[in-house]
Design an enzyme around this catalytic site. Structure first.
Site, PDB file in Angstrom:
ATOM      1  N   ASN A 113     -66.210 -49.545  65.089  1.00  0.00           N
ATOM      2  CA  ASN A 113     -67.420 -49.991  64.403  1.00  0.00           C
ATOM      3  C   ASN A 113     -67.322 -49.661  62.923  1.00  0.00           C
ATOM      4  O   ASN A 113     -66.682 -48.686  62.527  1.00  0.00           O
ATOM      5  CB  ASN A 113     -68.668 -49.352  65.030  1.00  0.00           C
ATOM      6  CG  ASN A 113     -69.048 -48.040  64.368  1.00  0.00           C
ATOM      7  OD1 ASN A 113     -69.712 -48.016  63.332  1.00  0.00           O
ATOM      8  ND2 ASN A 113     -68.599 -46.925  64.951  1.00  0.00           N
ATOM      9  N   PHE A 117     -74.296 -47.043  58.521  1.00  0.00           N
ATOM     10  CA  PHE A 117     -75.623 -46.408  58.447  1.00  0.00           C
ATOM     11  C   PHE A 117     -76.741 -47.442  58.285  1.00  0.00           C
ATOM     12  O   PHE A 117     -77.651 -47.276  57.455  1.00  0.00           O
ATOM     13  CB  PHE A 117     -75.710 -45.401  57.299  1.00  0.00           C
ATOM     14  CG  PHE A 117     -74.876 -44.149  57.457  1.00  0.00           C
ATOM     15  CD1 PHE A 117     -74.223 -43.856  58.639  1.00  0.00           C
ATOM     16  CD2 PHE A 117     -74.746 -43.254  56.402  1.00  0.00           C
ATOM     17  CE1 PHE A 117     -73.448 -42.703  58.771  1.00  0.00           C
ATOM     18  CE2 PHE A 117     -73.987 -42.104  56.512  1.00  0.00           C
ATOM     19  CZ  PHE A 117     -73.340 -41.825  57.697  1.00  0.00           C
ATOM     20  N   SER A 180     -68.584 -39.940  58.745  1.00  0.00           N
ATOM     21  CA  SER A 180     -68.461 -41.355  59.065  1.00  0.00           C
ATOM     22  C   SER A 180     -67.466 -42.009  58.110  1.00  0.00           C
ATOM     23  O   SER A 180     -67.534 -41.785  56.894  1.00  0.00           O
ATOM     24  CB  SER A 180     -69.809 -42.069  58.947  1.00  0.00           C
ATOM     25  OG  SER A 180     -69.633 -43.473  59.025  1.00  0.00           O
ATOM     26  N   ASN A 182     -67.458 -45.118  57.424  1.00  0.00           N
ATOM     27  CA  ASN A 182     -68.000 -46.435  57.097  1.00  0.00           C
ATOM     28  C   ASN A 182     -68.917 -46.458  55.877  1.00  0.00           C
ATOM     29  O   ASN A 182     -69.519 -47.477  55.575  1.00  0.00           O
ATOM     30  CB  ASN A 182     -68.729 -47.006  58.310  1.00  0.00           C
ATOM     31  CG  ASN A 182     -67.790 -47.138  59.496  1.00  0.00           C
ATOM     32  OD1 ASN A 182     -66.640 -47.524  59.342  1.00  0.00           O
ATOM     33  ND2 ASN A 182     -68.281 -46.789  60.676  1.00  0.00           N
ATOM     34  N   THR A 183     -69.058 -45.320  55.201  1.00  0.00           N
ATOM     35  CA  THR A 183     -69.755 -45.251  53.913  1.00  0.00           C
ATOM     36  C   THR A 183     -68.741 -44.767  52.887  1.00  0.00           C
ATOM     37  O   THR A 183     -68.131 -43.717  53.073  1.00  0.00           O
ATOM     38  CB  THR A 183     -70.955 -44.282  53.977  1.00  0.00           C
ATOM     39  OG1 THR A 183     -71.925 -44.794  54.888  1.00  0.00           O
ATOM     40  CG2 THR A 183     -71.598 -44.132  52.601  1.00  0.00           C
ATOM     41  N   LYS A 222     -71.410 -32.309  61.330  1.00  0.00           N
ATOM     42  CA  LYS A 222     -70.540 -33.170  62.133  1.00  0.00           C
ATOM     43  C   LYS A 222     -69.304 -33.517  61.324  1.00  0.00           C
ATOM     44  O   LYS A 222     -69.401 -34.052  60.214  1.00  0.00           O
ATOM     45  CB  LYS A 222     -71.273 -34.443  62.557  1.00  0.00           C
ATOM     46  CG  LYS A 222     -70.482 -35.283  63.562  1.00  0.00           C
ATOM     47  CD  LYS A 222     -71.351 -36.354  64.200  1.00  0.00           C
ATOM     48  CE  LYS A 222     -70.602 -37.086  65.304  1.00  0.00           C
ATOM     49  NZ  LYS A 222     -71.477 -38.069  65.997  1.00  0.00           N
ATOM     50  N   ASN A 251     -66.524 -36.953  64.979  1.00  0.00           N
ATOM     51  CA  ASN A 251     -66.928 -38.326  64.712  1.00  0.00           C
ATOM     52  C   ASN A 251     -65.780 -39.265  65.124  1.00  0.00           C
ATOM     53  O   ASN A 251     -64.842 -38.859  65.801  1.00  0.00           O
ATOM     54  CB  ASN A 251     -67.259 -38.491  63.225  1.00  0.00           C
ATOM     55  CG  ASN A 251     -68.370 -39.482  62.966  1.00  0.00           C
ATOM     56  OD1 ASN A 251     -68.392 -40.560  63.550  1.00  0.00           O
ATOM     57  ND2 ASN A 251     -69.284 -39.137  62.079  1.00  0.00           N
TER      58      ASN A 251
END
Length: 343
Positions: A113, A117, A180, A182-183, A222, A251
């Protein structure tokens, strides 16, 4: 319930993954309102664990990411989780990354994915939490917080401090998501200088919030599975130095070693599910060896069976969390893991 999910899964897997995700959660909400989940879900036998001053009814929790906005709290709680973690929420609403942004890898029982966020903002989430029966009845509910994509990484701590203040009153615990993929640049917050600055700011803000509300809320961090041993040792030292209460490992991974040659295997984003299990467990082992009993570890990553849950505990985790395993195994996985850990 497992038979019903086994029947439904091939149909769901014919749909776009994000569409199937939203459809499943909507139908779970309906089933909960109609009392069907309570009739057909086998809830785990009580197996309380006390951690960071919180009593968890059983050691199996929902990982952040599945319910980013707190829209499905009561239906997810009805699946038998000992605790739920909602988010990641950011100070301001944001749409996340462009679609498509979620991909299944059934051959590997994995998911990639790059959601980014996507959420309605922290205030909207807090309002939903307050309306949920689960929260009103005292259920254990963690809030996972992050920074907005538009916030420069040098100002990230401002977003985290803002979000922590917004959720402090209603959260059982607060998780700081710095892992994450993805940022943009988010994982750079795991470096020594930036992490030290962030944890300092959060610790100072928590002191003020503790005085304001008369309660000291646990703060979790995390981390990613892609850290080397030196990075893990450094993070462990900072966790202790700044009084962080627990660490969630891990994560999603940016590694593609376990999915080479598979359809969608090279898509950008974080890889979760079975392919991350070994890396996650290794991080837990390294953390445990460094931390000892200084603070607890919550294990997440690649848990698709009771045996996988036991692996995380044997590696050093005190509690576990599920996400991608639910996509491949369905809600019966909650009870299976709880029973495996109770034995």
């Amino acid at each position: 319930m497992i038979d019903q999910y086994s029947f439904l899964r091939p149909w769901l897997f014919c749909l776009d993954p994000e569409k199937a995700h939203n459809l499943t959660l909507s139908n779970l909400d309906r089933a909960e309102r109609w009392g069907l989940l309570q009739r057909f879900i086998t809830k785990p036998i009580a197996d309380p664990h006390t951690l960071c001053g919180i009593q968890f009814p059983n050691p199996v929790g929902l990982a952040a990411g599945l319910d980013k906005d707190g829209k499905h709290i009561d239906s997810l709680a009805a699946l038998g989780f000992g605790f739920l973690e909602i988010g990641t929420v950011t100070p301001r609403a944001q749409p996340g990354n462009p679609k498509p942004r979620m991909f299944r890898l059934p051959e590997a029982e994995g998911i990639i994915n790059r959601m980014g966020f996507n959420n309605d903002g922290v205030d909207a989430c807090v309002a939903r939490v307050r309306k949920s029966k689960f929260w009103q009845s005292g259920g254990v509910l963690g809030l996972n917080i992050g920074k907005n994509a538009s916030t420069p990484i040098e100002q990230a701590s401002q977003d985290y401090v803002f979000a922590m203040a917004a959720v402090y009153e209603i959260a059982s615990y607060i998780t700081v998501n710095i892992s994450s993929p993805n940022t943009q640049h988010l994982r750079s917050l795991q470096s020594e200088e930036m992490l030290r600055s962030l944890l300092h700011d959060l610790s100072e803000e928590r002191k003020k919030l503790s005085d304001r509300y008369g309660v000291h809320k646990p703060l979790f961090l995390k981390i990613a599975p892609d850290l080397d041993q030196e990075d893990i040792h450094l993070i462990a030292e900072l966790l202790v130095e700044f009084g962080i209460d627990a660490v969630i490992a891990t994560n999603t991974t940016i590694s593609r070693e376990t999915v080479k040659g598979m359809e969608y295997g090279e898509e950008a984003g974080g890889l979760s599910g079975a392919p991350v299990r070994a890396a996650s467990s290794q991080v837990i082992k390294t953390l445990k060896a460094r931390l000892g009993n200084a603070l607890p570890i919550i294990g997440v990553g690649g848990i698709l069976s009771g045996a996988d849950a036991r692996e995380k505990v044997m590696a050093g985790a005190s509690l576990i969390q599920l996400y991608s395993g639910l996509i491949y195994r369905g809600p019966e996985l909650v009870n299976e893991c709880a029973n495996a850990l109770r034995r």
